[in-house]
Scaffold this motif. Structure first.
Motif, short mmCIF file in Angstrom:
data_model
loop_
_atom_site.label_atom_id
_atom_site.label_comp_id
_atom_site.label_asym_id
_atom_site.label_seq_id
_atom_site.Cartn_x
_atom_site.Cartn_y
_atom_site.Cartn_z
N GLY A 1 5.10 4.39 2.60
CA GLY A 1 4.65 2.99 2.56
C GLY A 1 5.42 2.22 1.50
O GLY A 1 6.63 2.31 1.41
N SER A 2 4.70 1.50 0.66
CA SER A 2 5.32 0.67 -0.39
C SER A 2 5.63 1.52 -1.60
O SER A 2 4.96 1.48 -2.62
CB SER A 2 4.38 -0.47 -0.76
N ILE A 3 6.70 2.30 -1.48
CA ILE A 3 7.00 3.31 -2.50
C ILE A 3 7.79 2.76 -3.67
O ILE A 3 7.88 3.42 -4.71
CB ILE A 3 7.76 4.49 -1.88
N PHE A 4 8.35 1.57 -3.52
CA PHE A 4 9.11 1.00 -4.63
C PHE A 4 8.18 0.73 -5.80
O PHE A 4 7.11 0.19 -5.64
CB PHE A 4 9.82 -0.27 -4.20
N LEU B 1 4.31 -7.30 -11.46
CA LEU B 1 3.53 -7.40 -12.70
C LEU B 1 2.13 -6.83 -12.56
O LEU B 1 1.26 -7.10 -13.39
CB LEU B 1 3.47 -8.84 -13.18
N LYS B 2 1.90 -6.07 -11.51
CA LYS B 2 0.59 -5.45 -11.32
C LYS B 2 0.73 -3.93 -11.38
O LYS B 2 1.72 -3.37 -10.95
CB LYS B 2 -0.02 -5.86 -9.98
N VAL B 3 -0.31 -3.31 -11.90
CA VAL B 3 -0.37 -1.85 -11.93
C VAL B 3 -1.37 -1.40 -10.86
O VAL B 3 -2.52 -1.85 -10.84
CB VAL B 3 -0.81 -1.34 -13.30
N GLU B 4 -0.92 -0.52 -10.01
CA GLU B 4 -1.77 -0.05 -8.92
C GLU B 4 -1.85 1.47 -8.96
O GLU B 4 -0.86 2.15 -9.23
CB GLU B 4 -1.18 -0.48 -7.57
N ASP B 5 -3.03 1.98 -8.67
CA ASP B 5 -3.23 3.42 -8.57
C ASP B 5 -3.64 3.77 -7.15
O ASP B 5 -4.49 3.10 -6.56
CB ASP B 5 -4.33 3.89 -9.54
N TYR B 6 -3.04 4.82 -6.63
CA TYR B 6 -3.37 5.30 -5.29
C TYR B 6 -3.73 6.77 -5.36
O TYR B 6 -3.21 7.52 -6.19
CB TYR B 6 -2.18 5.10 -4.35
N TRP B 7 -4.61 7.16 -4.46
CA TRP B 7 -5.12 8.54 -4.42
C TRP B 7 -4.99 9.12 -3.03
O TRP B 7 -5.17 8.41 -2.03
CB TRP B 7 -6.58 8.58 -4.84
N GLY B 8 -4.71 10.41 -2.98
CA GLY B 8 -4.74 11.11 -1.72
C GLY B 8 -6.17 11.51 -1.39
O GLY B 8 -7.10 11.28 -2.17
N GLN B 9 -6.32 12.14 -0.23
CA GLN B 9 -7.67 12.52 0.22
C GLN B 9 -8.12 13.85 -0.37
O GLN B 9 -9.30 14.19 -0.27
CB GLN B 9 -7.71 12.58 1.74
N GLY B 10 -7.20 14.57 -0.96
CA GLY B 10 -7.57 15.83 -1.61
C GLY B 10 -7.27 17.05 -0.75
O GLY B 10 -7.33 16.99 0.48
N GLN C 1 0.83 -1.18 0.00
CA GLN C 1 0.00 0.00 0.00
C GLN C 1 0.87 1.25 0.00
O GLN C 1 1.94 1.27 0.60
CB GLN C 1 -0.91 0.02 1.24
N VAL C 2 0.36 2.26 -0.67
CA VAL C 2 1.03 3.56 -0.70
C VAL C 2 0.11 4.58 -0.04
O VAL C 2 -1.07 4.64 -0.34
CB VAL C 2 1.34 4.00 -2.15
N GLN C 3 0.66 5.35 0.86
CA GLN C 3 -0.10 6.43 1.47
C GLN C 3 0.38 7.76 0.88
O GLN C 3 1.58 7.95 0.68
CB GLN C 3 0.08 6.45 2.99
N LEU C 4 -0.58 8.63 0.61
CA LEU C 4 -0.27 9.93 0.03
C LEU C 4 -0.77 11.03 0.95
O LEU C 4 -1.93 11.01 1.36
CB LEU C 4 -0.92 10.08 -1.34
N GLU C 5 0.11 11.96 1.26
CA GLU C 5 -0.27 13.09 2.11
C GLU C 5 -0.10 14.37 1.32
O GLU C 5 1.01 14.73 0.92
CB GLU C 5 0.58 13.13 3.37
#
Length: 119
Positions: A26-29, A103-112, A1-5
């Motif tokens: 988090g998992s930034i690699f 081999l997976k593409v993941e998208d993460y979003w911040g809270q805005g 998981q990636v957390q965005l602030e």
């Protein structure tokens, strides 16, 4: 998981500037693309700008020449420098990252973060 602030939103007069920041943890690699979208009530979220890991930027036509996206890979942080702001730039701005891992593409979003540009 990636957390965005996200940080840096606020109220500014038309013609002014703001700088948004987005710090990933988090998992930034495997983070490849970092970017910003924005959304106003009743409308779809729209792309503002993205930047690849090698620093190549891309902008929506509405912000070209006014906004600058950058990133610091050592800090896992993206920035959006917004200049010559207009009332129509008022929106909630969301940071997003695209991560490729196992081999997976993941998208993460911040809270805005809210940006309000007054006339």
């Amino acid at each position: 998981q990636v957390q965005l602030e996200e940080s840096g939103g606020g109220l500014v007069q038309a013609g002014g500037s703001l700088r948004l920041s987005c710090a990933a943890s988090g998992s930034i690699f495997g983070i490849v693309v970092m970017g910003w979208y924005r959304q106003v009530p009743g409308k779809q979220r729209e792309l503002v700008a993205t930047i690849s890991r090698d620093g190549t930027p891309s902008y929506a036509d509405s912000v070209k020449g006014r906004f600058i996206i950058s990133r610091d890979n050592a800090k896992n942080t993206a920035y959006l420098q917004m200049n010559s702001l207009k009332p129509e730039d008022t929106a909630v701005y969301y940071c997003t990252v695209n991560r490729i891992w196992s081999l997976k593409v993941e998208d993460y979003w911040g809270q805005g973060t809210q940006v309000i540009v007054s006339v």
